[in-house]
Write a protein that holds these residues in place. Structure first.
Motif, PDB file in Angstrom:
ATOM      1  N   ILE A   1       0.912  -1.212  -0.005  1.00  0.00           N
ATOM      2  CA  ILE A   1       0.070  -0.043  -0.028  1.00  0.00           C
ATOM      3  C   ILE A   1       0.807   1.295   0.120  1.00  0.00           C
ATOM      4  O   ILE A   1       0.541   2.269  -0.651  1.00  0.00           O
TER       5      ILE A   1
ATOM      6  N   GLU B   1      -7.375  -6.620  -8.239  1.00  0.00           N
ATOM      7  CA  GLU B   1      -6.663  -6.770  -7.215  1.00  0.00           C
ATOM      8  C   GLU B   1      -5.583  -7.727  -7.287  1.00  0.00           C
ATOM      9  O   GLU B   1      -4.455  -7.493  -7.122  1.00  0.00           O
TER      10      GLU B   1
ATOM     11  N   PHE C   1     -13.208  -9.178   4.428  1.00  0.00           N
ATOM     12  CA  PHE C   1     -13.365  -7.725   4.588  1.00  0.00           C
ATOM     13  C   PHE C   1     -14.590  -7.090   4.457  1.00  0.00           C
ATOM     14  O   PHE C   1     -15.119  -6.198   5.720  1.00  0.00           O
TER      15      PHE C   1
ATOM     16  N   SER D   1      -7.157  -3.112   3.770  1.00  0.00           N
ATOM     17  CA  SER D   1      -7.626  -2.419   2.925  1.00  0.00           C
ATOM     18  C   SER D   1      -6.992  -3.086   1.410  1.00  0.00           C
ATOM     19  O   SER D   1      -5.614  -3.676   1.467  1.00  0.00           O
TER      20      SER D   1
ATOM     21  N   MET E   1      -8.653  -0.564  -3.815  1.00  0.00           N
ATOM     22  CA  MET E   1      -9.216   0.281  -2.927  1.00  0.00           C
ATOM     23  C   MET E   1      -8.471   1.367  -2.627  1.00  0.00           C
ATOM     24  O   MET E   1      -8.647   2.763  -2.642  1.00  0.00           O
ATOM     25  N   THR E   2      -6.945   1.079  -2.349  1.00  0.00           N
ATOM     26  CA  THR E   2      -5.891   2.246  -1.937  1.00  0.00           C
ATOM     27  C   THR E   2      -5.756   2.928  -3.436  1.00  0.00           C
ATOM     28  O   THR E   2      -5.559   4.447  -3.317  1.00  0.00           O
TER      29      THR E   2
ATOM     30  N   LYS F   1      -8.625   5.522  -3.873  1.00  0.00           N
ATOM     31  CA  LYS F   1      -8.816   6.485  -2.823  1.00  0.00           C
ATOM     32  C   LYS F   1      -7.501   7.567  -3.073  1.00  0.00           C
ATOM     33  O   LYS F   1      -7.689   8.805  -2.968  1.00  0.00           O
TER      34      LYS F   1
END
Length: 366
Positions: A198, A250, A288, A297, A301-302, A305
């Motif tokens: 991340i 992912e 999750f 996470s 998703m990271t 964002k």
């Protein structure tokens, strides 16, 4: 090589020969080593420094040990070994990745065309030529994200947990269990590496971040199109098609060209392996969504964002933004980088032309 050629080459000092060897691929280096014992010994004595220099010529040079793409099947799972820097096996793995990324980018499927078509509508040869190195660099970043897990040490179970509170103790157990799962039921998660992965995504430059989001989105769209036609999406009970597409994106971010090759270019067994990896990812997504406090996470998703924070930072914090708006705004970042007008610039130019035409009409200028 003839004796004359040998004597001609021997007039060069070792430093010049090594400089030439650094620019070769492994096949050429092997041929060079076969010319004579002196050349073989020269290369072997300098293998570490040669390999370190050779690794730097790749688009995203590795920062340490990397995974081996030649996986071994143990206990029903394909697991990847770890290759240390400074050996020709390390360079062989990088050459393999380079060939696979070139194939994925250029031929099967035409990923560059799909990426440019998504963002530009009408594509030209010039636009695609500018996008090719960006897409290749993006896939190398995916491999770099994957390799982070090769540098994360196992979590020891014999740590004294008496000074930890309950949540810290649970977290430690979760990490231990995950590392055990690497060798047992889920060798694809690498939970202990997630926070570092991340961090890698969050540290990317704007253009690299934008391309990572766009390429992953296009890969997911292509995955949906191919598997929807084959009626594979939604085949699992309780797993919607949208969730499986998210998990595919992912998994591509987390395992790079190794996974993409299996899914897009592999034989039947490789495709079954890729499907199994997606199934493992679906299990994690369920954890999750069920509120498991130790389910981290995801990278996708990271990515969303981070792109929203950087490229739509003018919006009020907390305001809900549709993913499509984030993607469209991210496309503008890429367009500016390669010298193409953004959607807003096109609209502004159209308005300016219309305004000028109206003014000329009023002035009776023809």
């Amino acid at each position: 090589m003839s004796n004359t050629a040998k004597s001609d080459l021997d007039i060069f000092p070792a430093e010049i020969k090594l400089s030439i060897v650094k620019s070769m691929d492994l096949r050429s280096i092997r041929n060079f080593m076969l010319t004579c014992t002196k050349h073989r010994d020269l290369v072997l004595e300098n293998q570490t420094s040669l390999c370190v220099d050779m690794a730097r010529r790749y688009i995203v040079p590795p920062a340490g040990p990397i995974f081996d793409s030649v996986a071994v099947k143990t206990n029903g799972f394909w697991t990847r070994g770890i290759i240390q820097p400074g050996a020709f096996k390390f360079i062989a793995e990088l050459e393999l990745r380079d060939r696979r990324i070139d194939r994925i980018t250029s031929y099967f499927p035409n990923l560059v065309y799909l990426v440019t078509l998504s963002g530009f509508g009408h594509t030209t040869k010039e636009i695609r030529s500018r996008m090719i190195p960006l897409v290749r660099r993006t896939l190398w970043h995916c491999d770099a994200i994957s390799d982070i897990a090769a540098r994360v040490l196992p979590v020891p179970r014999d740590v004294d947990t008496s000074g930890m509170d309950e949540r810290e103790r649970w977290a430690h157990e979760a990490l231990c269990n995950d590392m055990e799962a690497v060798h047992n039921e889920d060798p694809y998660r690498f939970l202990a590496a997630r926070h570092l992965q991340i961090g890698y995504v969050q540290a990317l430059a704007d253009l690299d971040l934008a391309m990572l989001l766009l390429v992953s989105a296009v890969l997911g769209s292509n995955y949906a199109r191919v598997h929807e036609a084959a009626h594979h999406l939604g085949a699992h009970v309780g797993q919607r098609a949208k969730e499986r597409i998210t998990v595919f994106e992912e998994t591509a971010l987390r395992h790079g060209s190794w996974f993409l090759w299996d899914e897009m270019c592999g034989d039947a067994e490789m495709r079954r392996h890729a499907k199994h990896m997606i199934e493992m990812g679906c299990r994690e997504l369920v954890e999750f969504e069920d509120g498991n406090p130790f389910a981290p996470s995801g990278l996708k998703m990271t990515l969303m964002k981070e792109c929203r924070a950087r490229f739509l930072n003018h919006l009020r914090k907390g305001r809900n933004v549709r993913p499509l708006k984030v993607i469209n705004t991210t496309w503008d970042v890429v367009k500016r980088a390669i010298g193409q007008p953004t959607e807003d610039q096109v609209k502004e130019g159209t308005r300016a032309v219309e305004s000028l035409s109206e003014e000329m009409a009023r002035m009776h200028i023809h």
